[in-house]
Design a protein around this motif. Structure first.
Motif, PDB file in Angstrom:
ATOM      1  N   PRO A   1       0.806  -1.230   0.000  1.00 36.08           N
ATOM      2  CA  PRO A   1       0.000   0.000   0.000  1.00 36.08           C
ATOM      3  C   PRO A   1       0.838   1.279   0.000  1.00 36.08           C
ATOM      4  O   PRO A   1       0.455   2.254  -0.650  1.00 36.08           O
ATOM      5  N   ALA A   2       1.971   1.272   0.694  1.00 33.21           N
ATOM      6  CA  ALA A   2       2.781   2.503   0.715  1.00 33.21           C
ATOM      7  C   ALA A   2       3.265   2.838  -0.691  1.00 33.21           C
ATOM      8  O   ALA A   2       3.266   4.002  -1.105  1.00 33.21           O
TER       9      ALA A   2
ATOM     10  N   VAL B   1       2.486   6.067  -5.773  1.00 33.04           N
ATOM     11  CA  VAL B   1       2.151   6.201  -7.193  1.00 33.04           C
ATOM     12  C   VAL B   1       0.917   7.089  -7.350  1.00 33.04           C
ATOM     13  O   VAL B   1       0.881   8.006  -8.169  1.00 33.04           O
ATOM     14  N   ALA B   2      -0.108   6.832  -6.515  1.00 35.77           N
ATOM     15  CA  ALA B   2      -1.355   7.590  -6.641  1.00 35.77           C
ATOM     16  C   ALA B   2      -1.147   9.072  -6.370  1.00 35.77           C
ATOM     17  O   ALA B   2      -1.812   9.916  -6.969  1.00 35.77           O
TER      18      ALA B   2
ATOM     19  N   GLY C   1       4.014   0.785 -13.687  1.00 37.28           N
ATOM     20  CA  GLY C   1       3.220   0.893 -12.465  1.00 37.28           C
ATOM     21  C   GLY C   1       3.968   1.556 -11.327  1.00 37.28           C
ATOM     22  O   GLY C   1       3.668   1.319 -10.156  1.00 37.28           O
ATOM     23  N   ARG C   2       4.949   2.375 -11.666  1.00 29.74           N
ATOM     24  CA  ARG C   2       5.723   3.055 -10.625  1.00 29.74           C
ATOM     25  C   ARG C   2       5.572   4.561 -10.773  1.00 29.74           C
ATOM     26  O   ARG C   2       4.963   5.045 -11.700  1.00 29.74           O
ATOM     27  N   ARG C   3       6.146   5.289  -9.835  1.00 30.92           N
ATOM     28  CA  ARG C   3       6.166   6.733  -9.955  1.00 30.92           C
ATOM     29  C   ARG C   3       6.959   7.115 -11.196  1.00 30.92           C
ATOM     30  O   ARG C   3       7.964   6.481 -11.505  1.00 30.92           O
ATOM     31  N   GLY C   4       6.512   8.151 -11.877  1.00 24.38           N
ATOM     32  CA  GLY C   4       7.182   8.536 -13.119  1.00 24.38           C
ATOM     33  C   GLY C   4       8.477   9.276 -12.875  1.00 24.38           C
ATOM     34  O   GLY C   4       8.615  10.440 -13.231  1.00 24.38           O
ATOM     35  N   GLU C   5       9.422   8.591 -12.283  1.00 23.64           N
ATOM     36  CA  GLU C   5      10.721   9.207 -12.011  1.00 23.64           C
ATOM     37  C   GLU C   5      11.723   8.731 -13.052  1.00 23.64           C
ATOM     38  O   GLU C   5      11.920   7.528 -13.216  1.00 23.64           O
ATOM     39  N   PRO C   6      12.382   9.653 -13.738  1.00 21.19           N
ATOM     40  CA  PRO C   6      13.318   9.256 -14.793  1.00 21.19           C
ATOM     41  C   PRO C   6      14.466   8.420 -14.248  1.00 21.19           C
ATOM     42  O   PRO C   6      14.853   8.533 -13.087  1.00 21.19           O
ATOM     43  N   ARG C   7      15.001   7.581 -15.124  1.00 20.07           N
ATOM     44  CA  ARG C   7      16.172   6.804 -14.759  1.00 20.07           C
ATOM     45  C   ARG C   7      17.412   7.557 -15.209  1.00 20.07           C
ATOM     46  O   ARG C   7      17.351   8.397 -16.105  1.00 20.07           O
TER      47      ARG C   7
ATOM     48  N   THR D   1      10.007  -5.083   3.487  1.00 18.71           N
ATOM     49  CA  THR D   1       8.763  -4.803   4.196  1.00 18.71           C
ATOM     50  C   THR D   1       7.910  -3.772   3.463  1.00 18.71           C
ATOM     51  O   THR D   1       6.703  -3.845   3.466  1.00 18.71           O
ATOM     52  N   PHE D   2       8.547  -2.823   2.809  1.00 23.05           N
ATOM     53  CA  PHE D   2       7.850  -1.820   1.999  1.00 23.05           C
ATOM     54  C   PHE D   2       6.814  -1.043   2.809  1.00 23.05           C
ATOM     55  O   PHE D   2       5.700  -0.817   2.359  1.00 23.05           O
ATOM     56  N   ALA D   3       7.186  -0.660   4.038  1.00 21.75           N
ATOM     57  CA  ALA D   3       6.243   0.111   4.858  1.00 21.75           C
ATOM     58  C   ALA D   3       6.222   1.575   4.452  1.00 21.75           C
ATOM     59  O   ALA D   3       5.255   2.283   4.730  1.00 21.75           O
ATOM     60  N   ILE D   4       7.300   2.045   3.829  1.00 23.68           N
ATOM     61  CA  ILE D   4       7.369   3.460   3.452  1.00 23.68           C
ATOM     62  C   ILE D   4       7.735   3.567   1.980  1.00 23.68           C
ATOM     63  O   ILE D   4       8.347   2.665   1.403  1.00 23.68           O
ATOM     64  N   ALA D   5       7.349   4.670   1.398  1.00 22.42           N
ATOM     65  CA  ALA D   5       7.697   4.944   0.007  1.00 22.42           C
ATOM     66  C   ALA D   5       7.738   6.451  -0.152  1.00 22.42           C
ATOM     67  O   ALA D   5       7.354   7.192   0.760  1.00 22.42           O
ATOM     68  N   VAL D   6       8.203   6.905  -1.307  1.00 28.29           N
ATOM     69  CA  VAL D   6       8.137   8.326  -1.593  1.00 28.29           C
ATOM     70  C   VAL D   6       6.742   8.619  -2.118  1.00 28.29           C
ATOM     71  O   VAL D   6       6.247   7.940  -3.013  1.00 28.29           O
ATOM     72  N   ALA D   7       6.091   9.614  -1.544  1.00 23.72           N
ATOM     73  CA  ALA D   7       4.766  10.038  -1.999  1.00 23.72           C
ATOM     74  C   ALA D   7       4.846  11.499  -2.415  1.00 23.72           C
ATOM     75  O   ALA D   7       5.805  12.198  -2.095  1.00 23.72           O
ATOM     76  N   GLY D   8       3.810  11.957  -3.122  1.00 24.32           N
ATOM     77  CA  GLY D   8       3.793  13.341  -3.565  1.00 24.32           C
ATOM     78  C   GLY D   8       4.776  13.572  -4.689  1.00 24.32           C
ATOM     79  O   GLY D   8       5.418  12.646  -5.178  1.00 24.32           O
ATOM     80  N   ARG D   9       4.914  14.833  -5.092  1.00 20.38           N
ATOM     81  CA  ARG D   9       5.736  15.123  -6.260  1.00 20.38           C
ATOM     82  C   ARG D   9       6.495  16.432  -6.064  1.00 20.38           C
ATOM     83  O   ARG D   9       6.036  17.316  -5.355  1.00 20.38           O
ATOM     84  N   GLY D  10       7.640  16.516  -6.711  1.00 20.28           N
ATOM     85  CA  GLY D  10       8.409  17.750  -6.694  1.00 20.28           C
ATOM     86  C   GLY D  10       8.883  18.101  -5.299  1.00 20.28           C
ATOM     87  O   GLY D  10       9.251  17.228  -4.505  1.00 20.28           O
TER      88      GLY D  10
END
Lengths: 634, 366
Positions: A86-87, A92-93, A402-408, B228-237
């Motif tokens: 979910p994180a 992504v959302a 299906g990931r964030r649109g971050e360039p490589r 575990t993938f409990a955290i990720a980067v969210a939002g943009r810029g």
């Protein structure tokens, strides 16, 4: 990985929307009803579910289209269906501007306030909307709302708006020109019906079909190559396409073989029309030669550069040509699968493309045996969700995956490691349509194509004229046409006012002054005056324009569209916008020269150290304007 | 670094930390990798040989050339996002990140040109003007951000005084593509990521005012260590942030409290609650701390632990990056399961009860 999903269950509507895309869940492990007799002993989901990660963005679209937001229960359901943490799915959302994870009314008008629409009174429309509907995004619990939007790619008929109305039959509709009254009327009409509007077929459509000549003033002219079918041939009819030499280039390609196709494209000296001008033949040859399998082809239809609408016109009004050219590209590159990534702001283009693909497949131009040959090829359409950065090729891959649109970081380049880690050719829509012009007259077409234009810039070129010109629209001219000739074609500046500046190449491009009018529009010609053609934007600003206000809008655009991954771009675009805000509002914390020196320092670091083209060009137009004091004088 | 019993104040209960004797035999190591062919390149005009497939950073460090990094760590996949390590590669239009760009035969690399120095200077200014970097770098081998700022002449103050901090949670809900456009007055202050610290559990705190978004914690939580993938980067810029889904508090999230995110955080944004509380109380004193290497007592894996001890109390546990068993990563027990050592037997006078009750006042008790 242990999928940790908490919170309430998705609503029946949300589940139905996701299941319509993914099929019904097969067990309690993947979001279905738990059955201890079957689910108790065998864990399902796992790899099979994770291997569909690339359906995450389509699943998010399904939720957004159905209920107007991505709710936590809805996202949880998608996570279980696809075994995505979910994180990560939340990350992504929250990356895409057309998706929302907060409560928002079902009917939304996304009102373009970008540079071309600004010239056409977008700010006045926004002020009017604020009086009628309240501030952007409010009220959260209401039926309708409006938001500001970056360029919607309808600059030739500005100002523009995109409507998204969630429901069982969702509406996505892009219209121009608009005013505040028409926007409010459309929203209220959409909100008053349960299905979201007066849709008949569930597909997005263009409201009030305008005359084609409003967008393509040259439509019907016998001199056109890229635009020859526009306004002449029914874009929804395969028969009409076939009747206008449709699929002739594909037959020629299949007859001559992949190597010969690459040779012809190489001979044509065609270079990419998306902005980077990389030789197309070299790209195709590189992927064709790769041992790693499978190969992929991707059509970059995420046209988002402010001021650009050429690909939209091609896709809306000649969609079969894009499908045919992609098929040829796949044949030459040894790929059997193509992805067409179209921006979410282009609903009509998307539905026309989907229709064209379906017709082409039914007629055997796509599928296991393309046009009766032993070449198998098919195309899948993917919809963007409001992110300029996804026009960057590697960000586009990430988005499809299906990931964030971050360039490589590059290298490795897509021809080595591209979509799903495989060798991939990516081409822009206009580039692909040029390939048809190269191949449809049989062998030697490449050399003949190379005689059009100039030795270093071959072929015809599309230019997107907008702003203060009498007949804005999409124009096709051979490379080498001067800026002055192009503006004359468009009827010059209305009211015979003088030109203050011309923006070439879009927000990531360059401002030139009226002294550059005799510049030939070629790669080498624009380079000589310190500019670039970019995506073919020619936006005209007459003497009445407050150019610093325009620059501030450009700075805000990059601040919004930076993906945030690398420091130079993430913070540089913020600092750049701060300086522009101070300059525009006359807030002096230091001398103007010192402000401009700081701006230049920021620009150089973004240009040198950013990961991708967005950061590298985010200061380009702004710096170019300040280098010419006469453009930004009050 | 044995805690020397002779320096223990008389009368302190005999909780002592002793370095285990050198092991007679080392645990089995993986067989040596096949020697890779080497390629020759030049770094700052000097010819350098490096194994094929290594990065410019590895080649430079083996040749004794110092390149600063912020988002790089040996035990994680390079994400090359901080761009502090950029170098000039001949023939390349833009600068290249040394941490992830692979060496090629004949490559000409310059690590301290004017262009490189300019980018590093501005990038450091960007970080220091938008993030609280007061603790950045002190605990990584690369040196501190303040040190680099001096080396490259960075002046974060030229972007203006910092803007006021955001209210708790405000940055967590910013939507992509809809930022607040500053007025000229507002723009006289430099935007920052300042916000209140997140304290939602007893083991560690998240102070995102100090986050430079290096992605290390996300990597350690996910694919590179814990899965575990409990955290990720969210939002943009500029509004991008490290988040759980819907900013769920950690106790409700997928977090398993391995603390590997703390282990890799280069700026002190993620911190043991014990350290956070002691810093708040003004009692954190790294000069007074000893570090004792040992092996985790909980299970048979044999993870190497470094116990950070102040006033005869464990205040933090880390694991060496070069440990072949852990590569710097631990689980909740090794990382946080030391509290029992602080539960001293009740002695009249009641000292030595943990970080909040440092010992040393019990001389009269015995």
């Amino acid at each position: 990985m242990d999928l940790h999903v908490v919170g309430p269950l998705a609503s029946p509507a949300e589940r139905a929307a996701v299941d319509a895309l993914l099929g019904p869940p097969t067990s309690g492990w993947t979001g279905g009803v738990r059955d201890p007799r079957t689910d108790g002993h065998v864990a399902r989901g796992g790899h099979a579910a994770r291997s569909r990660r690339d359906l995450l963005l389509p699943a998010l679209h399904a939720l957004q289209d159905r209920v107007g937001q991505i709710s936590q229960p809805g996202l949880n359901y998608v996570c279980r269906r696809l075994a995505v943490p979910p994180a990560e799915a939340y990350g992504v959302a929250t990356f895409y501007a057309l998706l929302t994870t907060t409560s928002r009314p079902r009917a939304v008008a996304h009102v373009c306030d970008d540079i071309a629409c600004r010239l056409a009174g977008a700010e006045a429309i926004c002020a009017d909307l604020e009086r009628r509907l309240g501030p952007p995004g409010s009220p959260r619990d209401g039926d309708v709302t409006w938001l500001r939007s970056p360029c919607l790619g309808r600059c030739e008929r500005a100002p523009a708006a995109l409507y998204t109305i969630a429901g069982e039959v969702p509406v996505r509709e892009s219209t121009a020109p608009v005013d505040a009254a028409s926007i409010v009327a459309r929203l209220e009409r959409g909100a008053s019906r349960r299905s979201g509007g007066d849709q008949t077929n569930g597909h997005a459509r263009d409201a009030a079909g305008p005359a084609v000549t409003d967008s393509v003033p040259q439509a019907g002219s016998p001199d056109l190559r890229l635009l020859r079918r526009v306004g002449v041939v029914d874009p929804t009819s395969l028969e009409a396409y076939l009747g206008s030499r449709g699929f002739v280039a594909l037959q020629e390609a299949l007859a001559m073989g992949g190597e010969a196709v690459i040779r012809e494209v190489g001979d044509s000296r065609l270079v990419g029309r998306g902005g980077a001008a990389f030789p197309t033949g070299r790209k195709w040859a590189a992927v064709a030669a790769q041992a790693a399998q499978p190969h992929y082809v991707v059509c970059n239809a995420d046209e988002s550069e402010p001021g650009t609408f050429k690909d939209r016109v091609l896709m809306e009004l000649d969609p079969f040509s894009v499908i045919e050219a992609m098929t040829i590209e796949g044949f030459a590159a040894g790929a059997s699968k193509g992805y067409l990534y179209v921006r979410g702001e282009y609903p009509l283009a998307e539905s026309r493309l989907r229709g064209a693909i379906d017709s082409a497949r039914s007629a055997g131009f796509l599928g296991p045996s393309v046009a009766g040959s032993d070449f198998a090829f098919d195309i899948e359409v993917r919809r963007g969700a409001g992110a300029y950065i996804c026009g960057e090729e590697t960000a586009l891959f990430e988005s499809i995956e299906g990931r964030r649109g971050e360039p490589r970081n590059k290298p490795p380049f897509p021809t080595d490691v591209g979509l799903f880690g495989k060798p991939t050719v990516v081409n822009n829509v206009e580039t692909l349509v040029n390939v048809l012009a190269i191949l449809e007259d049989g062998p030697g077409g490449g050399a003949r194509f190379a005689t059009i234009g100039t030795p270093d810039s071959t072929g015809p070129k599309l230019f997107c004229l907008s702003g203060h010109v009498t007949r804005p629209g999409l124009y096709e001219v051979p490379f080498g046409t001067t800026l002055r000739e192009l503006l004359e074609l468009a009827g010059g500046v209305p009211g015979n006012r003088s030109i203050r500046a011309i923006l070439l190449g879009g927000a990531a491009g360059t401002f030139v002054g009226p002294d550059a009018l005799d510049t030939p529009l070629t790669f080498e010609g624009t380079r000589a005056v310190g500019a670039a053609l970019g995506s073919g934007v020619v936006m005209v600003f007459d003497e009445s324009v407050d150019l610093v206000g325009t620059l501030r809008r450009i700075a805000a655009f990059f601040r919004d569209e930076s993906c945030g991954q690398c420091v130079p771009c993430r913070v540089g675009t913020v600092r750049q916008e701060e300086i522009l805000a101070r300059l525009a509002d006359g807030v002096a914390v230091r001398s103007r020269d010192e402000e401009l020196a700081l701006l230049a320092d920021i620009g150089q670091a973004m240009r040198d150290a950013s990961i991708c083209g967005l950061g590298q060009t985010a200061s380009s137009a702004i710096e170019s304007a300040f280098r010419q004091p006469e453009l930004v004088r009050p | 670094m044995t805690h020397d019993p002779s320096t223990t104040p008389a009368g302190v209960p005999s909780v002592q930390f002793v370095t285990p004797p050198a092991r007679a035999s080392r645990p089995p190591e993986a067989p040596p990798a096949e020697a890779r062919p080497s390629v020759t390149l030049t770094i700052d005009g000097r010819e350098v040989s490096a194994p094929a497939g290594s990065t410019i950073l590895e080649a430079a460090r083996s040749a004794g050339v110092d390149i600063p990094t912020a988002c790089y760590l040996e035990n994680l996949t390079p994400v090359n996002v901080c761009r502090v390590c950029v170098v000039e590669v001949a023939g390349s239009r833009v600068l290249a990140p040394a941490c992830s760009r692979r060496v090629e035969a004949g490559m000409e690399v310059q690590t301290e040109t004017e262009r490189v120095r300019h980018s590093r200077r501005v990038v450091i200014e960007f970080l220091a003007s938008s993030v609280d970097t007061s603790l950045a770098g002190t605990r990584v081998p690369d040196g501190s951000l303040a040190g680099w700022a001096e080396r490259y002449g960075a002046d974060p103050s030229r972007y203006g005084p910092p803007a006021p901090a955001a209210e708790a949670g405000a940055r967590d809900t910013r939507e992509p593509g809809h930022h607040h456009q500053p007025s000229g007055q507002e723009a006289a202050h430099a935007a920052t990521v300042s916000q209140p610290v997140k304290v939602d559990n007893d083991l560690y705190v998240r102070d995102y005012s100090k986050c430079i978004l290096c992605y290390k914690c996300v990597e350690a939580c996910g694919e590179d260590a814990q899965n575990t993938f409990a955290i990720a980067v969210a939002g943009r810029g500029f509004d991008a942030r490290i988040a759980t889904e819907w900013n769920t508090p950690l106790p409700q999230s997928a977090c398993v409290y391995c603390g590997n995110c703390i282990g890799v955080c280069p700026t002190g944004a993620l911190m043991f609650k014990s350290e956070h509380d002691m810093r708040a109380a003004g009692t954190w004193d790294e000069d007074a701390q000893t570090v004792t290497g040992t092996i985790c007592p909980y299970c048979g894996v044999g993870c190497a632990l470094d116990l950070h001890v102040q006033d005869n109390t464990i205040v933090k546990v880390t694991s060496p990056l070069d440990s072949s068993v852990t590569e710097g990563h631990l689980c909740i027990k090794g990382r946080f399961g030391f509290e029992f050592t602080n539960a001293r037997p009740p002695v009249s006078g009641g000292h030595g009860s943990g970080p909040d009750g440092p010992s040393g006042d019990g001389a009269a008790d015995r």
